[in-house]
Design an enzyme around this catalytic site. Structure first.
Site, PDB file in Angstrom:
ATOM      1  N   ARG A   1       0.876  -1.137  -0.005  1.00 21.25           N
ATOM      2  CA  ARG A   1      -0.018   0.025  -0.298  1.00 21.25           C
ATOM      3  C   ARG A   1       0.882   1.312   0.162  1.00 21.25           C
ATOM      4  NH1 ARG A   1      -2.295  -3.895  -0.662  1.00 21.25           N
ATOM      5  NH2 ARG A   1      -2.370  -2.701  -2.548  1.00 21.25           N
TER       6      ARG A   1
ATOM      7  N   HIS B   1      -8.797   6.194  10.474  1.00 21.74           N
ATOM      8  CA  HIS B   1      -8.522   4.930  10.195  1.00 21.74           C
ATOM      9  C   HIS B   1      -6.913   5.027  10.461  1.00 21.74           C
ATOM     10  CE1 HIS B   1     -12.443   3.627   8.569  1.00 21.74           C
ATOM     11  NE2 HIS B   1     -12.529   3.856   9.889  1.00 21.74           N
TER      12      HIS B   1
ATOM     13  N   SER C   1     -18.360   4.355   0.713  1.00 25.34           N
ATOM     14  CA  SER C   1     -19.668   3.387   0.431  1.00 25.34           C
ATOM     15  C   SER C   1     -20.678   3.308   1.824  1.00 25.34           C
ATOM     16  CB  SER C   1     -19.232   2.027   0.369  1.00 25.34           C
ATOM     17  OG  SER C   1     -18.503   1.425   1.255  1.00 25.34           O
TER      18      SER C   1
HETATM   19  P1  OAD Z   1     -15.054   1.788  -0.277  1.00 20.27           P
HETATM   20  O1  OAD Z   1     -14.148   0.904  -1.168  1.00 20.27           O
HETATM   21  O2  OAD Z   1     -15.990   0.969   0.587  1.00 20.27           O
HETATM   22  O3  OAD Z   1     -16.147   2.695  -0.769  1.00 20.27           O
HETATM   23  C1  OAD Z   1     -15.644   3.518  -2.187  1.00 20.27           C
HETATM   24  C2  OAD Z   1     -16.643   4.509  -2.790  1.00 20.27           C
HETATM   25  O4  OAD Z   1     -16.009   5.369  -3.603  1.00 20.27           O
HETATM   26  C3  OAD Z   1     -17.853   3.566  -3.341  1.00 20.27           C
HETATM   27  O5  OAD Z   1     -19.074   4.287  -2.929  1.00 20.27           O
HETATM   28  C4  OAD Z   1     -17.196   4.181  -4.683  1.00 20.27           C
HETATM   29  O6  OAD Z   1     -18.737   4.218  -5.640  1.00 20.27           O
HETATM   30  C5  OAD Z   1     -16.723   5.702  -4.739  1.00 20.27           C
HETATM   31  N1  OAD Z   1     -16.023   5.897  -5.791  1.00 20.27           N
HETATM   32  C6  OAD Z   1     -15.241   5.148  -6.675  1.00 20.27           C
HETATM   33  N2  OAD Z   1     -14.543   5.765  -7.560  1.00 20.27           N
HETATM   34  C7  OAD Z   1     -14.791   7.048  -7.266  1.00 20.27           C
HETATM   35  C8  OAD Z   1     -14.427   8.258  -7.868  1.00 20.27           C
HETATM   36  N3  OAD Z   1     -13.457   8.400  -8.744  1.00 20.27           N
HETATM   37  N4  OAD Z   1     -14.802   9.536  -7.121  1.00 20.27           N
HETATM   38  C9  OAD Z   1     -15.779   9.370  -6.096  1.00 20.27           C
HETATM   39  N5  OAD Z   1     -16.312   8.216  -5.629  1.00 20.27           N
HETATM   40  C10 OAD Z   1     -15.721   7.241  -5.896  1.00 20.27           C
HETATM   41  O7  OAD Z   1     -14.331   2.689   0.558  1.00 20.27           O
HETATM   42  P2  OAD Z   1     -14.586   3.338   2.101  1.00 20.27           P
HETATM   43  O8  OAD Z   1     -16.012   3.678   1.992  1.00 20.27           O
HETATM   44  O9  OAD Z   1     -13.773   4.496   2.176  1.00 20.27           O
HETATM   45  O10 OAD Z   1     -10.821   0.866   6.461  1.00 20.27           O
HETATM   46  O11 OAD Z   1     -14.122   2.355   3.068  1.00 20.27           O
HETATM   47  C11 OAD Z   1     -14.140   2.316   4.525  1.00 20.27           C
HETATM   48  C12 OAD Z   1     -13.091   1.760   5.186  1.00 20.27           C
HETATM   49  O12 OAD Z   1     -13.148   0.372   4.709  1.00 20.27           O
HETATM   50  C13 OAD Z   1     -11.911   2.070   4.689  1.00 20.27           C
HETATM   51  O13 OAD Z   1     -11.308   3.181   5.346  1.00 20.27           O
HETATM   52  C14 OAD Z   1     -10.867   0.944   5.143  1.00 20.27           C
HETATM   53  C15 OAD Z   1     -12.000   0.073   4.447  1.00 20.27           C
HETATM   54  O14 OAD Z   1     -11.864  -1.309   4.989  1.00 20.27           O
HETATM   55  C16 OAD Z   1      -9.869  -0.010   6.981  1.00 20.27           C
HETATM   56  O15 OAD Z   1      -8.998  -0.506   6.329  1.00 20.27           O
HETATM   57  C17 OAD Z   1      -9.785  -0.028   8.442  1.00 20.27           C
END
Ligand code: OAD
Length: 227
Positions: free
Chosen positions: A56, A104, A174
């Site tokens: 990463r 996080h 998400s």
């Molecule tokens: P997710 O992978 O769950 O969600 C990513 C979001 O970004 C989705 O809703 C996509 O539709 C959106 N997306 C994709 N491309 C995009 C773009 N170019 N512009 C804007 N949005 C876009 O990621 P997180 O919600 O951040 O934690 O996940 C939360 C946590 O889960 C992370 O911090 C991590 C993970 O497990 C740990 O590792 C502790």
């Protein structure tokens, strides 16, 4: 000065080439969360976990902030901007944002596995930690990441920040991981809430203005809406 609070997730860094977690082809399709992002996984196979985070970091040092990060940094000229990010990269800071809270943890930091949990900064030239890499007191180093099942030490500070927002803008998450996803519920009734994401996000409160776009383009629309 109006206070804008940003809650960003992996989608914020997608245009920098850093893959998200739950999209098709995302990290959690390639790795088992329990193996690489939990205290149990680290106990079972620390080398695997350290290698996962080394990869990463390699990706991060080869990336740069995207237009979305730069727009948010630029907005500091006109607004009091506070960023609460679930991202462990430092692309908001690299873009120039000055008030960034990492819910996080941070990829470019590591900490001792001793009770003191002393934190150390890594550099772009020296970003790997491996089994046997120890703090000065002789304890193995681990990633400075909040793993699943661990406390989120910054959550109360984040709640306090959200409570004082005039505008909350949620970008690229998400909203499936708690307690981060619950932050949206702490806004004042008088504040305006926007959400920028190219996909539909489920179970949103009704008062959210959805901008269905990627971060950079969605932020341009957002800036026009609040100007
Ligand atoms: P997710 O992978 O769950 O969600 C990513 C979001 O970004 C989705 O809703 C996509 O539709 C959106 N997306 C994709 N491309 C995009 C773009 N170019 N512009 C804007 N949005 C876009 O990621 P997180 O919600 O951040 O934690 O996940 C939360 C946590 O889960 C992370 O911090 C991590 C993970 O497990 C740990 O590792 C502790």
């Amino acid at each position: 000065m109006k206070k804008i609070v940003v809650l960003s997730g992996a989608g914020m860094s997608a245009e920098s080439g850093i893959g998200t977690f739950r999209d098709a082809g995302g990290l959690w399709e390639k790795y088992i969360i329990d193996d690489v992002a939990t205290p149990d996984g680290f106990r079972r196979n620390p080398a695997l976990v350290l290698d996962f985070y080394n990869q990463r970091r390699k990706q991060l040092v080869e990336s740069k902030p995207n237009e979305g990060h730069l727009i948010l940094a630029e907005l500091e000229n006109k607004y009091d901007i506070h960023i609460i990010t679930q991202n462990v990269d430092n692309l908001h800071e690299q873009a120039g944002s000055t008030k960034v809270l990492h819910l996080h943890g941070e990829l470019m930091k590591v900490r001792s596995t001793s009770a003191s949990a002393d934190v150390f900064e890594l550099s772009n030239n020296n970003y790997e930690i491996n089994l046997g890499d120890k703090c000065p007191k002789g304890y193995q180093l681990r990633p400075h990441i909040v793993w699943f099942g661990e406390e989120v030490p910054e959550i109360e500070n984040a709640v306090d920040i959200v409570k004082t927002a005039d505008i909350l803008v949620v970008i690229g998450t998400s909203m499936q991981v708690y307690p981060a996803a619950s932050l949206i519920n702490y806004v004042k009734t008088t504040s305006t809430v926007y959400l920028i994401d190219p996909l539909d996000i489920e179970h949103l409160p009704t008062h959210v203005h959805v901008i269905k776009n990627i971060a950079s383009k969605g932020l341009k629309e957002f800036v026009k809406m609040i100007d």
